[in-house]
Design an enzyme around this catalytic site. Structure first.
Site, PDB file in Angstrom:
ATOM      1  N   SER A 207       0.783  -1.192  -0.101  1.00  0.00           N
ATOM      2  CA  SER A 207       0.209   0.244  -0.063  1.00  0.00           C
ATOM      3  C   SER A 207       0.685   1.250  -0.182  1.00  0.00           C
ATOM      4  O   SER A 207       0.300   2.527  -0.617  1.00  0.00           O
ATOM      5  CB  SER A 207      -0.578   0.053   1.072  1.00  0.00           C
ATOM      6  OG  SER A 207       0.076   0.171   2.180  1.00  0.00           O
ATOM      7  N   CYS A 208       2.093   1.093   0.264  1.00  0.00           N
ATOM      8  CA  CYS A 208       2.821   2.225  -0.114  1.00  0.00           C
ATOM      9  C   CYS A 208       4.091   2.644  -0.858  1.00  0.00           C
ATOM     10  O   CYS A 208       4.073   3.405  -1.789  1.00  0.00           O
ATOM     11  CB  CYS A 208       4.001   2.079   1.296  1.00  0.00           C
ATOM     12  SG  CYS A 208       3.054   2.140   2.624  1.00  0.00           S
ATOM     13  N   PHE A 209       5.015   2.057  -1.548  1.00  0.00           N
ATOM     14  CA  PHE A 209       6.219   1.977  -2.467  1.00  0.00           C
ATOM     15  C   PHE A 209       5.847   2.356  -3.562  1.00  0.00           C
ATOM     16  O   PHE A 209       6.316   3.457  -3.457  1.00  0.00           O
ATOM     17  CB  PHE A 209       6.566   1.577  -2.538  1.00  0.00           C
ATOM     18  CG  PHE A 209       8.075   1.154  -1.063  1.00  0.00           C
ATOM     19  CD1 PHE A 209       7.555   1.317   0.371  1.00  0.00           C
ATOM     20  CD2 PHE A 209       9.047  -0.447  -1.158  1.00  0.00           C
ATOM     21  CE1 PHE A 209       8.280   1.044   1.166  1.00  0.00           C
ATOM     22  CE2 PHE A 209       9.753  -0.398  -0.228  1.00  0.00           C
ATOM     23  CZ  PHE A 209       9.411   0.151   1.066  1.00  0.00           C
TER      24      PHE A 209
END
Ligand code: UDX
Ligand code: UDX
Length: 446
Positions: free
Chosen positions: A277-279
Site C-alpha cells: 500500500s505504500c511504495f
C-alpha cells in the site's frame, strides 16, 4: 492522554492499539460501521502479528472503536489523522484527508480546551500546512496557535511487523510549527524513552517519509536491474553477485570483529517486484509532486519503470521454457500477498502474473496461508482454483511459481520429494535453495 485516531486501517488500528497498550486512552474512528462493529466485537479484521492480543487486552479498557468522529474529537485532547492517501492516476488523492480535516474543524468549533491535530497519513510536502491547517481553521473558526495546534508525525510501520515496529521504533519524527505542539507529540511518545526523536517542521517531516520509502524502493529496483542483467549470462547468479556487494563494509560493517548484518540488505536483493500500500503509491505521488515543482524525477521514474515490468520477468522465464505456450499448463502459485506476514493484496505482483497466466489459458492453483480471502476479491476466474494447503496446491502442478517468501514454503523440496514430483520451480523471491530442486529457475539466474 486521550487520543482519537481517524481511520482504523493498517496504520490507524496498529497506532491506536499500540498507544492503548502504552496506557493512553484511545478512540479509533472509522466511517466504515461494519469495521467499527467488528473491532468492538474483538476482531482486528487485518492479519498483523500481535494485533489480536493487543485488542483483547485493551478493548473496553482504554481502547474502543467508534464511527462518531465529532464525539471522539470532543472527548479527546489529540486527534491523529490516519486515513488513506491513494494515488488517483495523476497525483495524491487527498479527498479523505480533506474530508476528515473539515469534520475535525467542525468538532473543534464546539470545543473549549486546547486540541492538537496530527497528520500521520503519508502526504506530499505542504499538505499539513497548506491544506489541513486552513481547513481546520476555516471550520473551527479559530486560528492555529489559539486553541489548537497542528503537527505531522509520519509512520514507519512495515506490514507484517507493524506492531513490533511501533513498539520498538527506530526513530520518531515529529513535525510541528510551534514548541507547544511538538511538546504534546513528545508526550504521546514518552513511553518510548530510548528512541531518538527528530524534531522538525511539518514539511520536512512529510518529505522524510517519501525520501525513506523511495530510497528503499530504489534499492529494490536497482537489485532487480542488476538481477535481470545477471540472468542474461550463463553462470552468473544475482544471489552471489549481491552477496558480494552486501559484504562491502560500508553496507555490512565489521564492529569488534563481528559482521553486523543490516536490515537494508534484504532490500538489495532481486525479486519479482515490490508492491503493497505504500511504495508504489508513494513513488507515484512524489514523482507527480516533483514534476509540479519542475523537477524531472528521472531516477524515481526509472525505479517505477523497472518495478512495473518486473513481474513480467516471471512470464518471460516461463515463455522461454515453454516456447510461449502455457495453454492448459497446471501452474501452482505459492504466495499471493505482496509480501510475507500480511494478507494485504494491494499492488501485489501476483495480480499481474496470475492475470497473464489466465490470459495465456493456463490453469492456476493458488495458495497463500493468509491472503486467500483478500485474493478472491481481486483474482476471480474459472481458471483459478484456490487450494486449501500447500500440498494440495502442488500435487498436480507441472510448474510451481513462488511469489511470496512465506517461511512455510521453505519446506517445498521435502513436500515435492514426498509426493515424488518433478515440477519446474520458478522462484520469484530467490529464497529457496536451488540445490534442493531438479528443475529450478528464478529471477536473476538463467
Ligand atoms: C495509511 C495511511 O493513512 C497512508 O497515507 C499511508 O501511506 C499508509 O497507511 P492504511 O492504514 O494502509 O493507510 O489505509 P487503509 O487500510 O485504507 O485505512 C484507512 C481507513 O480509514 C479505512 O478503514 C477507512 O474506512 C477509513 N476512512 C477513510 C475513514 O474513516 N474516513 C474517511 O473519510 C476515509
Ligand atoms: C513500507 C515501509 O517499509 C514502512 O517503513 C512504511 O513507511 C510503510 O511502507 P511495507 O510496504 O509494509 O512498509 O513493507 P516493506 O517490508 O517495506 O515492503 C515493501 C516492498 O518491498 C514489498 O513489496 C516487499 O516485498 C519488498 N521488500 C521488502 C523486499 O523486496 N525486500 C525486503 O527485505 C523487504
Amino acid at each position: 492522554m486521550k487520543i482519537s485516531i481517524i481511520g482504523a486501517g493498517y496504520v490507524g488500528l496498529v497506532t491506536g492499539l499500540c498507544l492503548a497498550e502504552k496506557k493512553h486512552d484511545i478512540i479509533c474512528v472509522d466511517n466504515n460501521k461494519t469495521k467499527v462493529k467488528k473491532i468492538n466485537n474483538g476482531k482486528t479484521i487485518i492479519h498483523e502479528e500481535g494485533l489480536d492480543a493487543l485488542l483483547s487486552r485493551n478493548l473496553n479498557i482504554n481502547f474502543r472503536a467508534s464511527s462518531n468522529l465529532h464525539r471522539a474529537v470532543l472527548k479527546t485532547d489529540v486527534t491523529i489523522i490516519a486515513v488513506g492517501t491513494p494515488f488517483n492516476g495523476k497525483s495524491i488523492d487527498l479527498t479523505y484527508v480533506k474530508n476528515v480535516s473539515k469534520s475535525i474543524g467542525q468538532a473543534l468549533y464546539h470545543k473549549k480546551d486546547y486540541h492538537l491535530v496530527v497528520v500521520k497519513s503519508t502526504v506530499t510536502p505542504g499538505t499539513t500546512d497548506d491544506i489541513v491547517l486552513p481547513i481546520v481553521e476555516k471550520y473551527s473558526k479559530m486560528k492555529v496557535g489559539e486553541k489548537f495546534g497542528i503537527g505531522m508525525n509520519p509512520e514507519f510501520l512495515r506490514e507484517g511487523s507493524a506492531v513490533k515496529d511501533f513498539m520498538n521504533p527506530d526513530r520518531i519524527v515529529i513535525g510541528s510549527n510551534d514548541k507547544f505542539s511538538a511538546g504534546v507529540i513528545k508526550k504521546i511518545y514518552k513511553p518510548f524513552t530510548k528512541t531518538e526523536m527528530l524534531l522538525t517542521n511539518n514539511k520536512t517531516a512529510e518529505m522524510i517519509k517519501y525520501a525513506n520509502n523511495t530510497l528503499l524502493a530504489t534499492l529494490i529496483s536497482f537489485s532487480n536491474e542488476i538481477g535481470n542483467l545477471c540472468a542474461t549470462q550463463k553462470n552468473v547468479d544475482s544471489l552471489d553477485v549481491m552477496k558480494g556487494v552486501h559484504l562491502d563494509n560500508r553496507i555490512t560493517p565489521i564492529i569488534n570483529s563481528k559482521k553486523i548484518s543490516p536490515g537494508i540488505i534484504s532490500y538489495l536483493s532481486a525479486g519479482c517486484g515490490f508492491g503493497g500500500s505504500c511504495f508504489p503509491k508513494d513513488l507515484s505521488a512524489i514523482i507527480s509532486f516533483g514534476k509540479k515543482k519542475k523537477q524531472k524525477m528521472q531516477l524515481l521514474n526509472a525505479v517505477q519503470d523497472v518495478n512495473q515490468s518486473q513481474p513480467m520477468k516471471i512470464i518471460e522465464i516461463l515463455n522461454r521454457s515453454y516456447k510461449n505456450n502455457l495453454k492448459e499448463k497446471n501452474i501452482a502459485v505459492l504466495g499471493l500477498a505482496f509480501k510475507e506476514g500480511t494478507d494485504d493484496m494491494r499492488e501485489s505482483p501476483s495480480i499481474a502474473i496470475i492475470n497473464k497466466f489466465i490470459e495465456y489459458k493456463a490453469n492456476v492453483i493458488a495458495y497463500d496461508p493468509v491472503a486467500q480471502m483478500e485474493a478472491k476479491k481481486i483474482l476471480e476466474s474459472k481458471r483459478i482454483v484456490y487450494a486449501k494447503s500447500i500440498v494440495s496446491a502442488v500435487k498436480s502442478a507441472e510448474i510451481i511459481v513462488v511469489l511470496t517468501a512465506w517461511p512455510e514454503f521453505k519446506n517445498l523440496h521435502n513436500i515435492i520429494n514426498n509426493l515424488q514430483l518433478e515440477p519446474l520451480i520458478v522462484d520469484g523471491r530467490r529464497f529457496l535453495n536451488k540445490k534442493n530442486f531438479q528443475k529450478y529457475i528464478g529471477i536473476g539466474i538463467t
